[in-house]
Design a protein around this motif. Structure first.
Motif, PDB file in Angstrom:
ATOM      1  N   ALA A   1       0.832  -1.211   0.000  1.00  0.00           N
ATOM      2  CA  ALA A   1       0.000   0.000   0.000  1.00  0.00           C
ATOM      3  C   ALA A   1       0.863   1.257   0.000  1.00  0.00           C
ATOM      4  CB  ALA A   1      -0.939  -0.008   1.212  1.00  0.00           C
ATOM      5  N   LEU A   2       1.945   1.242   0.757  1.00  0.00           N
ATOM      6  CA  LEU A   2       2.830   2.415   0.802  1.00  0.00           C
ATOM      7  C   LEU A   2       3.506   2.656  -0.544  1.00  0.00           C
ATOM      8  CD1 LEU A   2       4.437   1.936   4.334  1.00  0.00           C
ATOM      9  CD2 LEU A   2       2.845   3.742   3.624  1.00  0.00           C
ATOM     10  N   VAL A   3       3.977   1.598  -1.178  1.00  0.00           N
ATOM     11  CA  VAL A   3       4.607   1.725  -2.498  1.00  0.00           C
ATOM     12  C   VAL A   3       3.601   2.269  -3.503  1.00  0.00           C
ATOM     13  CG1 VAL A   3       5.541   0.406  -4.442  1.00  0.00           C
ATOM     14  CG2 VAL A   3       6.404  -0.003  -2.143  1.00  0.00           C
ATOM     15  N   MET A   4       2.394   1.711  -3.486  1.00  0.00           N
ATOM     16  CA  MET A   4       1.374   2.180  -4.423  1.00  0.00           C
ATOM     17  C   MET A   4       0.998   3.632  -4.147  1.00  0.00           C
ATOM     18  SD  MET A   4      -1.003  -1.183  -4.944  1.00  0.00           S
ATOM     19  CE  MET A   4      -2.082  -0.348  -6.121  1.00  0.00           C
ATOM     20  N   ALA A   5       0.919   4.017  -2.882  1.00  0.00           N
ATOM     21  CA  ALA A   5       0.589   5.408  -2.535  1.00  0.00           C
ATOM     22  C   ALA A   5       1.662   6.353  -3.054  1.00  0.00           C
ATOM     23  CB  ALA A   5       0.438   5.552  -1.022  1.00  0.00           C
ATOM     24  N   LEU A   6       2.912   5.991  -2.876  1.00  0.00           N
ATOM     25  CA  LEU A   6       4.012   6.830  -3.346  1.00  0.00           C
ATOM     26  C   LEU A   6       3.969   6.977  -4.863  1.00  0.00           C
ATOM     27  CD1 LEU A   6       6.629   8.395  -2.790  1.00  0.00           C
ATOM     28  CD2 LEU A   6       7.840   6.215  -3.003  1.00  0.00           C
ATOM     29  N   MET A   7       3.768   5.878  -5.553  1.00  0.00           N
ATOM     30  CA  MET A   7       3.750   5.927  -7.016  1.00  0.00           C
ATOM     31  C   MET A   7       2.537   6.695  -7.541  1.00  0.00           C
ATOM     32  SD  MET A   7       5.496   2.431  -8.250  1.00  0.00           S
ATOM     33  CE  MET A   7       5.617   3.095  -9.891  1.00  0.00           C
ATOM     34  N   GLN A   8       1.408   6.561  -6.857  1.00  0.00           N
ATOM     35  CA  GLN A   8       0.218   7.317  -7.270  1.00  0.00           C
ATOM     36  C   GLN A   8       0.448   8.807  -7.108  1.00  0.00           C
ATOM     37  OE1 GLN A   8      -2.813   5.568  -4.835  1.00  0.00           O
ATOM     38  NE2 GLN A   8      -3.103   3.830  -6.200  1.00  0.00           N
ATOM     39  N   ARG A   9       1.240   9.155  -6.120  1.00  0.00           N
ATOM     40  CA  ARG A   9       1.532  10.563  -5.880  1.00  0.00           C
ATOM     41  C   ARG A   9       2.514  11.122  -6.916  1.00  0.00           C
ATOM     42  NH1 ARG A   9       2.003  12.566   0.223  1.00  0.00           N
ATOM     43  NH2 ARG A   9      -0.210  12.958   0.041  1.00  0.00           N
ATOM     44  N   LEU A  10       3.456  10.275  -7.349  1.00  0.00           N
ATOM     45  CA  LEU A  10       4.521  10.742  -8.235  1.00  0.00           C
ATOM     46  C   LEU A  10       4.189  10.640  -9.720  1.00  0.00           C
ATOM     47  CD1 LEU A  10       7.608   9.163  -6.431  1.00  0.00           C
ATOM     48  CD2 LEU A  10       6.821  11.541  -6.325  1.00  0.00           C
ATOM     49  N   LEU A  11       3.323   9.701 -10.080  1.00  0.00           N
ATOM     50  CA  LEU A  11       3.078   9.418 -11.496  1.00  0.00           C
ATOM     51  C   LEU A  11       1.627   9.694 -11.875  1.00  0.00           C
ATOM     52  CD1 LEU A  11       5.016   6.030 -11.623  1.00  0.00           C
ATOM     53  CD2 LEU A  11       5.811   8.247 -12.456  1.00  0.00           C
ATOM     54  N   PRO A  12       1.398  10.066 -13.122  1.00  0.00           N
ATOM     55  CA  PRO A  12       0.009  10.279 -13.563  1.00  0.00           C
ATOM     56  C   PRO A  12      -0.765   8.956 -13.585  1.00  0.00           C
ATOM     57  CG  PRO A  12       1.522  10.455 -15.421  1.00  0.00           C
ATOM     58  CD  PRO A  12       2.358  10.289 -14.195  1.00  0.00           C
ATOM     59  N   ARG A  13      -2.073   9.054 -13.512  1.00  0.00           N
ATOM     60  CA  ARG A  13      -2.914   7.854 -13.506  1.00  0.00           C
ATOM     61  C   ARG A  13      -3.064   7.365 -14.947  1.00  0.00           C
ATOM     62  NH1 ARG A  13      -5.798   4.769 -10.279  1.00  0.00           N
ATOM     63  NH2 ARG A  13      -5.908   6.099  -8.466  1.00  0.00           N
ATOM     64  N   ARG A  14      -2.234   6.395 -15.272  1.00  0.00           N
ATOM     65  CA  ARG A  14      -2.293   5.706 -16.560  1.00  0.00           C
ATOM     66  C   ARG A  14      -2.142   4.229 -16.280  1.00  0.00           C
ATOM     67  NH1 ARG A  14       1.509   9.848 -18.848  1.00  0.00           N
ATOM     68  NH2 ARG A  14       0.121  11.449 -19.652  1.00  0.00           N
ATOM     69  N   ARG A  15      -2.709   3.424 -17.157  1.00  0.00           N
ATOM     70  CA  ARG A  15      -2.699   1.977 -16.937  1.00  0.00           C
ATOM     71  C   ARG A  15      -1.287   1.436 -16.742  1.00  0.00           C
ATOM     72  NH1 ARG A  15      -5.971  -1.547 -21.002  1.00  0.00           N
ATOM     73  NH2 ARG A  15      -7.668  -0.560 -19.886  1.00  0.00           N
ATOM     74  N   VAL A  16      -0.338   1.884 -17.534  1.00  0.00           N
ATOM     75  CA  VAL A  16       1.023   1.364 -17.422  1.00  0.00           C
ATOM     76  C   VAL A  16       1.608   1.664 -16.039  1.00  0.00           C
ATOM     77  CG1 VAL A  16       2.160   3.384 -18.460  1.00  0.00           C
ATOM     78  CG2 VAL A  16       3.242   1.131 -18.587  1.00  0.00           C
ATOM     79  N   PHE A  17       1.324   2.849 -15.504  1.00  0.00           N
ATOM     80  CA  PHE A  17       1.842   3.203 -14.183  1.00  0.00           C
ATOM     81  C   PHE A  17       1.093   2.463 -13.076  1.00  0.00           C
ATOM     82  CE2 PHE A  17       3.014   7.283 -16.455  1.00  0.00           C
ATOM     83  CZ  PHE A  17       4.334   6.885 -16.653  1.00  0.00           C
ATOM     84  N   THR A  18      -0.178   2.215 -13.304  1.00  0.00           N
ATOM     85  CA  THR A  18      -0.946   1.424 -12.335  1.00  0.00           C
ATOM     86  C   THR A  18      -0.387   0.012 -12.262  1.00  0.00           C
ATOM     87  OG1 THR A  18      -2.943   2.730 -12.691  1.00  0.00           O
ATOM     88  CG2 THR A  18      -3.236   0.535 -11.747  1.00  0.00           C
ATOM     89  N   LEU A  19      -0.149  -0.597 -13.415  1.00  0.00           N
ATOM     90  CA  LEU A  19       0.428  -1.947 -13.445  1.00  0.00           C
ATOM     91  C   LEU A  19       1.804  -1.961 -12.782  1.00  0.00           C
ATOM     92  CD1 LEU A  19      -0.588  -2.989 -17.070  1.00  0.00           C
ATOM     93  CD2 LEU A  19      -1.468  -3.986 -14.939  1.00  0.00           C
TER      94      LEU A  19
END
Length: 182
Positions: free
Chosen positions: A98-116
């Motif tokens: 959850a922490l890794v995903m939270a950090l990445m959601q904060r740093l990267l735009p919401r696109r499928r490739v970044f979600t994956l």
């Protein structure tokens, strides 16, 4: 009219439903050294759907319910002893996911490739925490075990199923987010 208070109640409802979804998915289990469950699917889905911060709260609520004895873990088990056992590190690793995903959601735009990517890295963090924990507990209770042996028992058999879970969680999250207007 939607007020700040009603949004808070709605967010609490989503957080609670996320914890329930993780519990329900933990009960779908194939026995193994580290049981094959849909917990990781639910954690990834909830963290993406609710966003990292609220997904983390949902994961923490799930862990709290399990720690105090509610049967939310695989095999309808619960209790602090389950978290401290050999496979407890993988469950506790959900917090790192959850922490890794939270950090990445904060740093990267919401696109499928970044979600994956965020889901894959979140799962990698869970694997790392769980494997270190497993190795430590196994060594204390049964004797020394190599990292290679731990990975062959606890990670390698789950790579393909977990990759499928990542793709499904991403696709389902996109659909649910649109349907729920999140």
């Amino acid at each position: 009219m939607v007020t700040k208070k009603s949004l808070s109640v709605l967010k609490m409802a989503y957080i609670s439903l996320g914890a329930v979804l993780i519990a329900l998915c933990s009960w779908i289990s194939v026995p193994a050294t580290v049981p094959f469950t849909l917990q990781t699917f639910a954690v990834l889905l909830v963290c993406d759907l609710l966003g990292g911060r609220w997904g983390l709260v949902s994961v923490l609520l799930y862990l709290l319910l399990g720690a105090v004895g509610f049967p939310v873990f695989s095999g309808f088990s619960g209790g602090l002893g389950h978290l401290l056992g050999m496979t407890g590190g993988y469950i506790l690793g959900f917090v790192l996911s959850a922490l890794v995903m939270a950090l990445m959601q904060r740093l990267l735009p919401r696109r499928r490739v970044f979600t994956l990517l965020s889901m894959a890295l979140g799962l990698l963090a869970c694997y790392a925490a769980g494997s270190v924990w497993f190795m430590q507990v196994y060594t204390q209770t049964k004797g020394a075990i190599s990292l290679g042996a731990v990975l062959s028992i606890c990670v390698v058999p789950y790579l393909i199923p977990d990759a499928i879970k990542i793709v499904l969680a991403c696709l389902i999250s996109e659909r649910l987010r649109a349907a729920l207007h999140l």
